[in-house]
Design a protein around this motif. Structure first.
Motif, PDB file in Angstrom:
ATOM      1  N   LYS A   1      -6.481  53.766 129.314  1.00  0.00           N
ATOM      2  CA  LYS A   1      -6.978  54.219 128.020  1.00  0.00           C
ATOM      3  C   LYS A   1      -6.088  53.648 126.910  1.00  0.00           C
ATOM      4  O   LYS A   1      -4.858  53.671 127.017  1.00  0.00           O
ATOM      5  CB  LYS A   1      -6.979  55.750 127.946  1.00  0.00           C
ATOM      6  N   PRO A   2      -6.678  53.127 125.845  1.00  0.00           N
ATOM      7  CA  PRO A   2      -5.886  52.531 124.758  1.00  0.00           C
ATOM      8  C   PRO A   2      -4.859  53.498 124.171  1.00  0.00           C
ATOM      9  O   PRO A   2      -3.778  53.081 123.738  1.00  0.00           O
ATOM     10  CB  PRO A   2      -6.946  52.138 123.725  1.00  0.00           C
ATOM     11  N   GLU A   3      -5.169  54.778 124.169  1.00  0.00           N
ATOM     12  CA  GLU A   3      -4.266  55.752 123.549  1.00  0.00           C
ATOM     13  C   GLU A   3      -3.134  56.198 124.468  1.00  0.00           C
ATOM     14  O   GLU A   3      -2.249  56.968 124.045  1.00  0.00           O
ATOM     15  CB  GLU A   3      -5.049  56.987 123.082  1.00  0.00           C
TER      16      GLU A   3
ATOM     17  N   SER B   1      -9.589  43.082 128.952  1.00  0.00           N
ATOM     18  CA  SER B   1     -10.571  43.127 127.860  1.00  0.00           C
ATOM     19  C   SER B   1     -10.313  44.221 126.826  1.00  0.00           C
ATOM     20  O   SER B   1     -10.665  44.060 125.660  1.00  0.00           O
ATOM     21  CB  SER B   1     -11.984  43.310 128.444  1.00  0.00           C
ATOM     22  N   ARG B   2      -9.701  45.316 127.223  1.00  0.00           N
ATOM     23  CA  ARG B   2      -9.456  46.393 126.270  1.00  0.00           C
ATOM     24  C   ARG B   2      -8.299  46.056 125.350  1.00  0.00           C
ATOM     25  O   ARG B   2      -7.392  45.317 125.699  1.00  0.00           O
ATOM     26  CB  ARG B   2      -9.174  47.710 127.009  1.00  0.00           C
ATOM     27  N   ARG B   3      -8.344  46.616 124.155  1.00  0.00           N
ATOM     28  CA  ARG B   3      -7.305  46.397 123.147  1.00  0.00           C
ATOM     29  C   ARG B   3      -6.719  47.737 122.701  1.00  0.00           C
ATOM     30  O   ARG B   3      -7.404  48.761 122.717  1.00  0.00           O
ATOM     31  CB  ARG B   3      -7.890  45.664 121.932  1.00  0.00           C
TER      32      ARG B   3
ATOM     33  N   GLY C   1      -5.047  46.026 118.169  1.00  0.00           N
ATOM     34  CA  GLY C   1      -5.911  44.904 118.516  1.00  0.00           C
ATOM     35  C   GLY C   1      -5.361  43.969 119.571  1.00  0.00           C
ATOM     36  O   GLY C   1      -5.944  42.926 119.850  1.00  0.00           O
ATOM     37  N   LYS C   2      -4.234  44.336 120.174  1.00  0.00           N
ATOM     38  CA  LYS C   2      -3.631  43.496 121.206  1.00  0.00           C
ATOM     39  C   LYS C   2      -4.062  43.969 122.588  1.00  0.00           C
ATOM     40  O   LYS C   2      -4.456  45.127 122.766  1.00  0.00           O
ATOM     41  CB  LYS C   2      -2.102  43.536 121.092  1.00  0.00           C
TER      42      LYS C   2
END
Length: 241
Positions: free
Chosen positions: A116-118, A172-174, A178-179
């Motif tokens: 998860k991005p967070e 693929s996730r950022r 945005g990285k």
């Protein structure tokens, strides 16, 4: 005449040098696992499954080291050094202990949380621990197999697909800036580094091969039974006197 002979010697030497330079460099040799008395309680299938599991865990440990090298900020969330962080994750995996930052999540739940991005914890540790846990769960929670153990081919197949999905999400996730979630493979003008993809591919390939092997084991058992029945009637020595 002497000039012709000299030219022939030069040409022959050039051919020999060319042949020597074309010999491939040593690439190592096959290394099997050490043997022991525990093997007496293993079938061929048990041994193959144990070796595949050992190889998959070693691949994950190698990937952890490579990911930490490319993402040094991650290991600093776990330990004072990269080596210490690696050892802590390895110990948790091999002792089947939960990883604290994953909030008691295991298997695919832990893998989902790690991607998860967070997620704010050590993502390398969480991702490797969750991947290992998911693979071990697919093997009925074991890393070594004996005659009393059985494996489900579909669970192994599902683990291979989960690994493919996890690697795709990782690339693929950022994050919020945005990285990529983690720096891994690199394709740029300076060169191509696809070592991560190759190592993940080995894990998927081993899981798929073991799944097929388990399926074939039961299918071949039925065929062998029929062959033995037929052999009892038709494959017999004939009297010669």
């Amino acid at each position: 005449m002497q000039g012709a002979r000299f030219s022939l010697v030069i040409i022959s030497a050039a051919i020999l040098l060319g042949a020597c330079s074309s010999v491939p460099a040593p690439r190592g040799e096959v290394q099997g696992m050490s043997s022991g008395s525990r093997e007496m309680g293993q079938s061929d299938t048990n041994r193959v499954a144990t070796i595949a599991m050992h190889s998959n865990l070693q691949s994950l440990y190698l990937l952890m080291d490579k990911l930490y090298r490319r993402n040094p900020a991650e290991w600093k969330k776990t330990a004072a050094s990269r080596e210490d962080a690696i050892q802590r994750v390895r110990s948790a995996i091999e002792q089947r202990a939960p990883w604290p930052a994953l909030a008691e999540q295991r298997d695919i739940g832990a893998l989902s949380l790690a991607l998860k991005p967070e997620f704010a914890g050590d993502r390398v540790a969480a991702f490797i621990h969750a991947s290992a846990d998911m693979i071990i769960v697919a093997h009925n929670g074991k890393t070594e197999f004996f005659l009393i153990d059985s494996l489900d081919a579909q669970h192994l197949y599902n683990a291979a697909r989960n690994m493919e999905i996890a690697v795709w999400l990782l690339a693929s996730r950022r994050n919020e800036t945005g990285k990529p979630l983690l720096l891994a493979d690199d394709i740029s003008e300076a060169g191509r580094n696809l070592s991560f993809e190759r190592e993940f591919g080995k894990i998927v390939a081993r899981l798929d091969l073991l799944a097929v092997f388990i399926t074939e084991k039961y299918r071949r058992a039925g065929i062998s039974y029929v062959q033995n029945l037929l052999g009892g009637s038709f494959i017999q020595f004939l009297p010669v006197r």
